[in-house]
Design an enzyme around this catalytic site. Structure first.
Site, short mmCIF file in Angstrom:
data_model
loop_
_atom_site.label_atom_id
_atom_site.label_comp_id
_atom_site.label_asym_id
_atom_site.label_seq_id
_atom_site.Cartn_x
_atom_site.Cartn_y
_atom_site.Cartn_z
N LYS A 178 32.38 1.23 -4.42
CA LYS A 178 31.97 1.36 -2.82
C LYS A 178 31.33 -0.16 -2.13
O LYS A 178 30.36 -0.19 -2.47
CB LYS A 178 31.40 2.61 -2.46
N ALA A 180 30.33 -2.96 0.72
CA ALA A 180 29.82 -2.75 1.90
C ALA A 180 31.08 -2.93 3.01
O ALA A 180 31.93 -3.84 2.76
CB ALA A 180 28.87 -3.91 2.32
N GLY A 231 20.54 -2.31 -1.71
CA GLY A 231 20.59 -1.97 -0.18
C GLY A 231 19.15 -1.88 0.37
O GLY A 231 18.23 -2.15 -0.20
N GLU A 253 18.27 -1.45 -6.27
CA GLU A 253 17.54 -2.57 -5.94
C GLU A 253 17.41 -2.80 -4.42
O GLU A 253 18.50 -2.92 -3.64
CB GLU A 253 18.42 -3.79 -6.26
N LEU A 254 16.32 -2.73 -3.92
CA LEU A 254 16.16 -2.41 -2.58
C LEU A 254 15.48 -3.40 -1.84
O LEU A 254 15.58 -4.67 -2.23
CB LEU A 254 15.18 -1.34 -2.49
N CYS A 287 18.09 -10.79 -1.15
CA CYS A 287 17.05 -9.85 -1.38
C CYS A 287 15.91 -10.35 -2.03
O CYS A 287 14.80 -9.92 -1.90
CB CYS A 287 17.87 -8.73 -2.19
N GLU A 388 10.78 -7.79 6.11
CA GLU A 388 11.74 -8.64 5.54
C GLU A 388 12.55 -9.35 6.80
O GLU A 388 13.12 -8.50 7.46
CB GLU A 388 12.95 -7.63 4.49
#
Length: 484
Positions: A178, A180, A231, A253-254, A287, A388
């Site tokens: 899936k 973005a 995300g 992974e944030l 990121c 961020e």
């Protein structure tokens, strides 16, 4: 003048290219000029269930292939990506906005990940352990998890697909991807190239559309044994809570708040060059990108002068134009967040040395462009040091106490990446070991390579991508006790 013909891409489910059952679509907009790049199906629960079923049915045969056989498909995929390098990069630039030079580098990296995992597939190994009795033999083997759902972000729509998918396929899992909604066309192109390898039906599937509906369907389906997500931390926490009902395996992974520390003995020219290269890559939308730069007070004036000079020379423009170094922010919400953080900093005493505004002159007014920015006089009470940024803004904080600054940068809920510059070998090791981040770079600001583990700690995520560690995320460990 760049011309582009909008295209419609379909989903790939069970070896067929299909539209949504409703016929609805999601429009993809070029952030540089607001023009339509194309559209993809707006799928929901039904299409997701079809994709999961296809992957589930394909799993026994795919996992039963030898590692070398699975790896051969991945190496062919890498060849197809390289063969279509320019076309794929051009599409990536049109839907994501980054300069074509960066898009080409990303496509190359995407191919590298597929090739690397094509080779690494053969290196999954187990162990033989000493038995506790004379007639006991103990074996430890690794087996693929099953169906893996991969949810990729918009900022690196090519490399994030192959970094996740190649690892899963190499391990023997089948997948549902899936991408973005801002950048699904690159994923569709990659799946077309994967189809050219002759990959068996149902092994890889692509669904596009309603993120919350598709995500919930993946969480609810017990056939999905693994979810890999890149995300926001907020969504990651929701996935952790929702996955508990079935104890699904997660890789996350944030968000991040990556510091760059320039110690008193650092090579200033080297540090400035590396800071600009990282901070302004992909318009600061990375990121593991530097969030705040901490410079020792003895080097501050020299560092700021050289940083402002370099940043002021960066060329902002359309990604397809030669020489462009900075493209647009992905959308209006991104622009608003950046502007809020800069205004908050200025109101609390920060000084704009260059940039500090949205670009609304000439043809750039049609897009979401923000001037490359350097802020001085930044302090810890400003939002820009805590949140961020995800934009082309470099806040600079002065420090004097080296032990205190390490404590300061560790005082965050995030822990993805950190960078620092020093010539002292003792400091290099002690600071690297003391920084509470999943990745640390010393005298450099580049981290993502196929052979190394990429990921964070604390609220920046769990699990790793890249290297053998990334493939282990898609494998179960099984203990065999054999009595003779």
């Amino acid at each position: 003048m760049q011309t582009w013909t909008a295209t419609h891409q379909r989903m790939w489910i069970g070896g067929q290219w299909v539209d949504s059952v409703t016929g609805e679509t999601v429009t993809v907009i070029n952030p540089a000029n607001g023009e339509v790049v194309g559209d993809v199906p707006k799928a929901g629960r039904k299409e997701t269930a079809q994709a999961v079923d296809a992957a589930h049915q394909a799993f026994p045969a795919w996992s039963g292939l030898t590692a070398a056989e699975r790896g051969a498909y991945l190496k062919k995929w890498a060849e197809e990506i390289r063969r279509n390098r320019e076309s794929l990069a051009r599409l990536l630039t049109m839907e994501q906005g980054k300069p074509l030079s960066e898009a080409l580098e990303e496509v190359d990296a995407a191919a590298d990940f597929s090739e690397w995992y094509g080779e690494e597939a053969k290196r999954v190994a187990g162990e033989a352990l000493p038995g506790s009795k004379r007639d006991q033999r103990i074996l430890v083997i690794r087996q693929p998890l099953g169906v893996a759902a991969l949810i990729t972000p918009w900022n690196y729509p090519a490399t994030m697909v192959t970094r996740k998918m190649a690892a899963a396929l190499a391990a023997g899992c089948t997948v549902v991807l899936k991408p973005a909604s801002q950048t699904p066309l690159t994923a569709a192109f990659l799946m077309q190239l994967l189809e050219k390898t002759g990959l068996p039906t149902g092994v890889a599937n692509l669904v596009t559309g309603n993120a919350s509906e598709i995500g919930q369907a993946l969480l609810d389906d017990p056939k999905v044994r693994k979810i890999s997500f890149t995300g926001s931390t907020e969504v990651g926490k929701q996935l952790i809570e929702a996955s508990a009902r079935q104890v699904k395996r997660l890789s996350l992974e944030l968000g991040g708040n990556a510091p760059l520390i320039v110690f008193s003995d650092a090579d200033v020219d080297r540090a400035v060059a590396a800071a600009v290269g990282n901070k302004f890559e992909n318009c600061g939308q990375m990121c593991n990108g530097i969030n705040v730069i901490y410079v020792h007070e003895h080097l501050l004036d020299d560092f700021l002068q050289k940083l402002v000079e370099r940043v002021g020379q960066l060329r902002v423009g359309f990604g397809w134009e030669p020489g462009t170094e900075i493209g647009p922010v992905i959308d209006e919400s991104g622009i608003r967040k950046i502007d809020e953080l800069v205004r908050d900093a200025v109101e609390k005493g920060a000084e704009i040395l260059t940039g500090g505004r949205r670009l609304l002159e000439g043809p750039l007014a049609r897009g979401t462009f923000y001037a490359p920015t350097v802020l001085a006089g930044v302090s810890f009470d400003m939002r820009i040091t805590q949140e961020e940024i995800f934009g082309p803004v470099a806040p600079v904080v002065s420090f004097s106490d080296e032990e205190e600054i390490v404590k300061r940068v560790n005082d965050t809920p995030y822990g993805l990446a950190a960078y620092f510059f020093t010539k002292d070998i003792r400091r290099a090791f002690t600071v690297a070991e003391g920084l509470e981040f999943g990745m640390v770079a010393v005298n450099g600001t580049s981290l993502s390579v196929p052979q190394a583990p990429f990921g964070g700690i604390k609220e920046s995520g769990q699990g790793r991508e890249g290297g053998r560690y990334g493939m282990e995320e898609f494998l179960n460990i099984k203990y065999l006790s054999i009595n003779l």
